[in-house]
Design a protein around this motif. Structure first.
Motif, PDB file in Angstrom:
ATOM      1  N   UNK A 262       3.953  14.743   4.352  1.00  0.00           N
ATOM      2  CA  UNK A 262       3.053  14.138   5.192  1.00  0.00           C
ATOM      3  C   UNK A 262       3.348  15.108   6.700  1.00  0.00           C
TER       4      UNK A 262
ATOM      5  N   UNK B 164       0.829  14.183   9.495  1.00  0.00           N
ATOM      6  CA  UNK B 164       0.108  13.713  10.473  1.00  0.00           C
ATOM      7  C   UNK B 164      -0.598  12.382   9.806  1.00  0.00           C
ATOM      8  N   UNK B 165      -0.983  11.428  10.992  1.00  0.00           N
ATOM      9  CA  UNK B 165      -1.359  10.221  10.652  1.00  0.00           C
ATOM     10  C   UNK B 165      -2.421   9.552  11.723  1.00  0.00           C
TER      11      UNK B 165
ATOM     12  N   UNK C  15      -4.374   5.770   3.157  1.00  0.00           N
ATOM     13  CA  UNK C  15      -3.199   5.222   2.828  1.00  0.00           C
ATOM     14  C   UNK C  15      -3.395   3.540   2.545  1.00  0.00           C
TER      15      UNK C  15
ATOM     16  N   UNK D 163      -0.760   1.526   1.336  1.00  0.00           N
ATOM     17  CA  UNK D 163       0.435   1.025   1.107  1.00  0.00           C
ATOM     18  C   UNK D 163       1.074   0.813   2.395  1.00  0.00           C
ATOM     19  N   UNK D 164       0.668   1.120   3.484  1.00  0.00           N
ATOM     20  CA  UNK D 164       1.730   0.971   4.762  1.00  0.00           C
ATOM     21  C   UNK D 164       1.497  -0.110   5.476  1.00  0.00           C
TER      22      UNK D 164
ATOM     23  N   UNK E  82       3.540  -0.813   7.877  1.00  0.00           N
ATOM     24  CA  UNK E  82       4.540  -0.565   8.969  1.00  0.00           C
ATOM     25  C   UNK E  82       3.456  -0.325  10.221  1.00  0.00           C
TER      26      UNK E  82
ATOM     27  N   UNK F 178      -2.849   6.791  -1.445  1.00  0.00           N
ATOM     28  CA  UNK F 178      -1.208   6.662  -1.527  1.00  0.00           C
ATOM     29  C   UNK F 178      -1.235   4.921  -1.851  1.00  0.00           C
TER      30      UNK F 178
END
Lengths: 455, 455
Positions: free
Chosen positions: B50, B52-53, B68, B70-71, B73, B406
């Motif tokens: 990865x 970039x987000x 995403x 799962x995240x 955070x 993910x």
């Protein structure tokens, strides 16, 4: 960035609003004790309300400028633009955990390992020095099969359950682990040993033997090579060699806690242990690694680390994330580009020379010692008895604060000023610090003479 | 910020360099195993690189876009501009420790405590959820005078020595502390108890009795109210009440580990425990608190915290520094301003409804459960036997990755998909996730049927 005009604005603001700001500080102090846990202790009898920092300087809410002689977190200087830019850039791209591939952590690791002995080839990342030492102790145990950890008498290695148990500096409220043993600090000023290295190695062997007598198998020796909590004790280069040999001969590992001396602080080398010509089994880092962004690391010999990682999973959610690593990369680059290791050695040497001259004029200064910009300035009632003078040290710290110099004390008797400025400290700052110390020592001595005169 | 043009650049770059990038991923993977400790496990058979987000999306080095799921955070969304701006602004001003006065930590604390029951009035800050739970256990011990800690059978509470000892999820390589006791998770799908609350409270009492039989005094019950590691088990609102009463009757404290369910994730309330109408003695936070900037907290009833802080010093160098707090403030503000709690409830409800519909078409889906955007999707060999199907879950996770979704698994059998996207997840993302799941489940079922046909 802070500009000249904001400073001037703050100064004019100060003139008008000093009284209000004092009230504001009272309000903040009260709010603080109401809202935060009582473990939150403030520095100084009259707390400092800081609002801005740059390089080696800090500014309070009144606009007053302070010389920071204590902070090794903002190690390359408060608000260093390289760290700000690196963090800002990475925050705009991505900040996630280490279970995806990312180049940054690998480039940094390669770079960081390059500063270490060739035997140390593996890295792990956490967020705090405590987390690094906590893991290091668990690695020592997994590798050695033992549990016993040796630390110095006034050591501080962290704030977790495990590291608190090897941190006698926390005092009697926090019991040491039953498996912890203490060695006296290698204090050249107070220990009368012709060969400090042989003496210290023998002390370690004594504690290993005591462990054995209690059925505790030795796991490792955990030490910050400059023994900062014990009063900043660099000792002669190389003297730790024998101690490390004893540790290895007894099946334990040597964990170099570089949270304090690492990252060019000691000037002589990038890492504190390096001046002793030893190779640690595990190196832990923390405070100065990201210049304030929470990042810490554990670097290890692969066979030592494997004893842990083969069996025990470890995942640190924030540890090694791209933003923390960006900060760490910037710090490493700045240390190189600004030549901060050599700078620390040179300016630290100049500062030590000036402090030594100052000491000649003040009977209460028992010892001045250090390496690079990590200096212990020990205060005693008199040079002959070497009796630690904690009250004086605390008074001096308060008097320095009045002259806008920030520092604090260390050592088992709390009588050693810990002089550890950001590495941005310059030759032209020496005068501010040394004059302030001169004034503080003179004023305190005068006050004592006055107090001694019967009314 | 990432712009449309950078995405297009990446896309054209991709066409030309896909092969080179695959080689690059191989290189990164090799470099990773060479340089990092072996605890660094990668997600996926073919790891994701990865770069970039943004919001609920991530991009790999090929320019491919991922959803995403799962995240937690990057909870308010990857690279949220409000957090970037707050951190950048504060980094330019000051970043130092909490032994000087600073307004930011107090304003934030006031704001944060406002989200909690009135009985909880004190805050402390660390850098990771592990550090918060480590301290919470020490507080439970100081307050109760006991040492025994109860957690659920597959609990994970941290990565320090102390928290690893209460984290059975780490597996047999990591022994539990001798003072740890486990209760079965309150799993409505598998536990046949007409009154889940009474059953769970009785299980806790059983373990307290077992501690007593071993001469261990009970100190506390530590649980994440959604039991995420046990397989995401929200259970009926209110059922935890009896358990907490048992805990208090036996002189222990209830520590609500909000590292997973906290900060609006569950939609029903700001904190996970709130839907049970209980007041914890200690609340710990972590992952979502600073949207990726390492910051965690411990909030407590003052009399409980005092039992620790009256005797034991605690100082966390990076904990509560102005930059971490700036990130945390931005997160709290965004949750309010963007109405993310209600959003989580609404979109989470829509997603759960769609997942329930999907489940009707796939015999291997045993259960769909959740609250807000925290959903467990349990896979079994068949609905009658409820036999956990871990192999299928792992295959589905890999197939989802191929469709650029993910996520990962949870639960003692590793057969529960943990669907926990950033709260930026939108209604229009549901289709991507549900179709990908549909395809993954169908493909896996087909592959099994094919494999079952003799050659």
């Amino acid at each position: 960035m802070a500009t000249r005009s904001t400073i001037m604005d703050t100064n004019s603001f100060r003139a008008e609003h000093a009284a209000a700001l004092d009230a504001d500080e009272r309000r903040l102090t009260e709010k603080r004790s109401k809202l935060l846990g009582d473990s939150y202790r403030l520095f100084y009898r009259k707390p400092v309300h800081l609002v801005r920092g740059q390089g080696q300087y800090l500014w309070d809410a009144h606009g007053d400028k302070y010389l920071d002689v204590y902070n090794n977190v903002a190690s390359i200087g408060h608000c260093h633009p390289a760290v700000i830019a690196a963090v800002h850039e990475q925050m705009q791209q991505l900040n996630t955990h280490t279970r995806y591939l990312h180049g940054r952590i690998l480039d940094y690791t390669e770079d960081l390992l390059g500063t270490l002995p060739a035997e140390i080839t593996k890295a792990m990342y956490m967020c705090t020095g405590s987390e690094a030492n906590d893991l290091a102790i668990r690695i020592a145990r997994a590798y050695s099969g033992g549990t016993g950890i040796i630390v110095s008498q006034e050591a501080y290695h962290g704030t977790s359950g495990l590291t608190s148990g090897v941190s006698p500096a926390l005092g009697s409220g926090q019991p040491l682990a039953a498996t912890t043993r203490l060695v006296p600090a290698p204090d050249r000023y107070r220990v009368d040993a012709p060969d400090l290295g042989a003496w210290f190695a023998a002390e370690i062997q004594k504690q290993i033997d005591d462990m054995a007598a209690h059925g505790i198998q030795f796991a490792g020796f955990l030490a910050d090579s400059i023994f900062s909590s014990d009063g900043v004790l660099p000792g002669p280069a190389g003297y730790l060699k024998e101690a490390v040999e004893v540790v290895h001969r007894n099946g334990g590992i040597f964990i170099a806690d570089e949270v304090q001396p690492g990252f060019a602080r000691t000037g002589e080398a990038f890492w504190g242990f390096a001046r002793h010509g030893v190779v640690p089994d595990v190196v832990t880092t923390g405070k100065p690694m990201g210049n304030g962004i929470p990042v810490s690391g554990l670097l290890a010999r692969p066979e030592v680390l494997a004893a842990f990682s083969d069996d025990i999973p470890y995942f640190n959610t924030f540890g090694g994330n791209p933003v923390s690593i960006a900060a760490a990369q910037a710090v490493l680059r700045v240390i190189r580009e600004e030549g901060l290791q050599r700078h620390s050695l040179e300016v630290g040497g100049q500062l030590q020379a000036e402090l030594a001259k100052l000491a000649e004029r003040h009977e209460n200064v028992g010892d001045v010692r250090g390496t690079g910009l990590f200096i212990g300035f020990e205060l005693v009632t008199d040079r002959a008895s070497k009796t630690p003078d904690k009250a004086l040290a605390l008074d001096v710290v308060e008097k320095l604060r009045e002259q806008r110099v920030l520092t604090s004390v260390a050592g088992p008797h709390g009588n050693v000023l810990k002089l550890r400025p950001p590495l941005a400290f310059q030759t032209h700052d020496i005068d501010w610090l040394v004059s302030a110390l001169d004034t503080a020592l003179s004023t305190c001595a005068q006050q004592r003479r006055n107090a001694a005169v019967p009314a």
